[in-house]
Design a protein around this motif. Structure first.
Motif, PDB file in Angstrom:
ATOM      1  N   ALA A   1       2.036   2.154   1.250  1.00  0.00           N
ATOM      2  CA  ALA A   1       2.518   2.728   2.508  1.00  0.00           C
ATOM      3  C   ALA A   1       1.463   2.427   3.559  1.00  0.00           C
ATOM      4  N   SER A   2       1.900   1.876   4.685  1.00  0.00           N
ATOM      5  CA  SER A   2       0.947   1.510   5.724  1.00  0.00           C
ATOM      6  C   SER A   2       1.568   1.721   7.097  1.00  0.00           C
TER       7      SER A   2
ATOM      8  N   SER B   1       0.262 -11.076 -13.292  1.00  0.00           N
ATOM      9  CA  SER B   1       1.468 -11.311 -12.518  1.00  0.00           C
ATOM     10  C   SER B   1       1.757 -10.052 -11.693  1.00  0.00           C
ATOM     11  N   VAL B   2       1.852 -10.189 -10.367  1.00  0.00           N
ATOM     12  CA  VAL B   2       1.909  -9.030  -9.474  1.00  0.00           C
ATOM     13  C   VAL B   2       3.166  -9.044  -8.613  1.00  0.00           C
ATOM     14  N   THR B   3       3.751  -7.875  -8.462  1.00  0.00           N
ATOM     15  CA  THR B   3       4.817  -7.646  -7.492  1.00  0.00           C
ATOM     16  C   THR B   3       4.331  -6.552  -6.558  1.00  0.00           C
ATOM     17  N   THR B   4       4.450  -6.796  -5.252  1.00  0.00           N
ATOM     18  CA  THR B   4       4.019  -5.821  -4.252  1.00  0.00           C
ATOM     19  C   THR B   4       5.230  -5.387  -3.445  1.00  0.00           C
ATOM     20  N   THR B   5       5.358  -4.068  -3.275  1.00  0.00           N
ATOM     21  CA  THR B   5       6.524  -3.497  -2.615  1.00  0.00           C
ATOM     22  C   THR B   5       6.097  -2.424  -1.628  1.00  0.00           C
ATOM     23  N   GLU B   6       6.677  -2.440  -0.436  1.00  0.00           N
ATOM     24  CA  GLU B   6       6.456  -1.370   0.527  1.00  0.00           C
ATOM     25  C   GLU B   6       7.176  -0.131  -0.004  1.00  0.00           C
ATOM     26  N   VAL B   7       6.575   1.041   0.149  1.00  0.00           N
ATOM     27  CA  VAL B   7       7.030   2.259  -0.521  1.00  0.00           C
ATOM     28  C   VAL B   7       8.490   2.612  -0.228  1.00  0.00           C
ATOM     29  N   SER B   8       8.970   2.348   0.971  1.00  0.00           N
ATOM     30  CA  SER B   8      10.359   2.705   1.283  1.00  0.00           C
ATOM     31  C   SER B   8      11.360   1.820   0.538  1.00  0.00           C
ATOM     32  N   GLN B   9      10.884   0.710  -0.029  1.00  0.00           N
ATOM     33  CA  GLN B   9      11.728  -0.201  -0.797  1.00  0.00           C
ATOM     34  C   GLN B   9      11.529  -0.050  -2.305  1.00  0.00           C
ATOM     35  N   ALA B  10      10.665   0.864  -2.704  1.00  0.00           N
ATOM     36  CA  ALA B  10      10.295   1.008  -4.124  1.00  0.00           C
ATOM     37  C   ALA B  10      11.019   2.192  -4.758  1.00  0.00           C
ATOM     38  N   ILE B  11      11.185   2.088  -6.076  1.00  0.00           N
ATOM     39  CA  ILE B  11      11.640   3.232  -6.869  1.00  0.00           C
ATOM     40  C   ILE B  11      10.607   3.458  -7.968  1.00  0.00           C
ATOM     41  N   ALA B  12      10.407   4.703  -8.316  1.00  0.00           N
ATOM     42  CA  ALA B  12       9.360   5.047  -9.278  1.00  0.00           C
ATOM     43  C   ALA B  12       9.565   4.377 -10.625  1.00  0.00           C
TER      44      ALA B  12
ATOM     45  N   ALA C   1      -1.184   2.227  -3.115  1.00  0.00           N
ATOM     46  CA  ALA C   1      -2.084   2.157  -1.963  1.00  0.00           C
ATOM     47  C   ALA C   1      -1.392   2.907  -0.829  1.00  0.00           C
ATOM     48  N   THR C   2      -2.062   3.903  -0.298  1.00  0.00           N
ATOM     49  CA  THR C   2      -1.429   4.740   0.714  1.00  0.00           C
ATOM     50  C   THR C   2      -2.416   5.172   1.781  1.00  0.00           C
ATOM     51  N   TYR C   3      -1.881   5.473   2.926  1.00  0.00           N
ATOM     52  CA  TYR C   3      -2.680   6.128   3.946  1.00  0.00           C
ATOM     53  C   TYR C   3      -2.393   7.620   3.864  1.00  0.00           C
ATOM     54  N   THR C   4      -3.169   8.400   4.550  1.00  0.00           N
ATOM     55  CA  THR C   4      -2.947   9.839   4.637  1.00  0.00           C
ATOM     56  C   THR C   4      -2.604  10.163   6.079  1.00  0.00           C
ATOM     57  N   PHE C   5      -1.460  10.799   6.248  1.00  0.00           N
ATOM     58  CA  PHE C   5      -1.060  11.221   7.583  1.00  0.00           C
ATOM     59  C   PHE C   5      -1.788  12.518   7.900  1.00  0.00           C
TER      60      PHE C   5
ATOM     61  N   ALA D   1       6.639   8.041   2.028  1.00  0.00           N
ATOM     62  CA  ALA D   1       6.198   8.025   0.630  1.00  0.00           C
ATOM     63  C   ALA D   1       6.600   9.280  -0.141  1.00  0.00           C
ATOM     64  N   VAL D   2       7.129  10.281   0.528  1.00  0.00           N
ATOM     65  CA  VAL D   2       7.425  11.559  -0.128  1.00  0.00           C
ATOM     66  C   VAL D   2       8.465  11.402  -1.236  1.00  0.00           C
ATOM     67  N   ASP D   3       9.558  10.691  -0.978  1.00  0.00           N
ATOM     68  CA  ASP D   3      10.590  10.527  -2.008  1.00  0.00           C
ATOM     69  C   ASP D   3      10.036   9.799  -3.230  1.00  0.00           C
ATOM     70  N   PHE D   4       9.273   8.740  -2.997  1.00  0.00           N
ATOM     71  CA  PHE D   4       8.665   7.995  -4.103  1.00  0.00           C
ATOM     72  C   PHE D   4       7.735   8.901  -4.903  1.00  0.00           C
TER      73      PHE D   4
END
Length: 155
Positions: free
Chosen positions: A9-10, A32-43, A55-59, A71-74
């Motif tokens: 989340a950025s 082997s790596v897959t990178t996903t923005e949090v709004s497009q990810a599922i746990a 990897a996340t920021y803190t609001f 990031a809350v739903d994830f």
């Protein structure tokens, strides 16, 4: 070959840069790596890989550190995933101006550990954008995670 998923989340781009550094270093270790923005990810995506990275920021609102809204739903979904046998690591950006510096990194580390994943390295918290010393810490972070995953795979 080991597999990894990075979910990030950025808001300003700082944490996206952190995720890119981690991704490149994992690839340098043959992962082997897959990178996903949090709004497009599922746990459940973490169930299909060996290494789980958040990897996340803190609001910060009035000095109180909170999970980013996107990031809350994830985060809530993660509470329901069994990650036994997986290795995890958390990193992120924050601002030392605020009392609760990068606390969302800790929140994600706690939930991943509660899911049964093994901590591969101490979390890395970066003040704003990553600088040379932060990049070195992120490289060490990845090396430790890869070593821990290899140790678990061998046992």
């Amino acid at each position: 070959m080991a597999t990894a998923r990075i979910v990030y989340a950025s808001m300003t781009g700082n944490t996206e840069e952190i995720a890119e550094i981690i991704e490149e270093e994992l690839e340098n270790h043959g992962v082997s790596v897959t990178t996903t923005e949090v709004s497009q990810a599922i746990a459940d995506d973490f169930a299909d890989v060996d290494i789980c990275i958040v990897a996340t920021y803190t609001f910060s609102d009035s000095g109180s550190g909170m999970l980013p809204d996107e990031a809350v739903d994830f985060y809530e979904e993660l509470k329901e995933v069994d990650l036994h046998g997986k290795v995890f690591g958390c990193a992120g950006s924050g601002d030392h101006f605020y009392t609760d510096f990068a606390t969302s990194v800790d929140d994600f580390a706690d939930v991943l550990a509660a899911d049964g994943a093994v901590k591969g390295a101490d979390s890395v918290k970066v003040d704003l954008a990553p600088e040379a010393e932060d990049i070195e810490r992120l490289e060490q972070f990845v090396s430790q995670i890869v070593a821990k995953q290899a140790e678990i795979a061998a046992s």
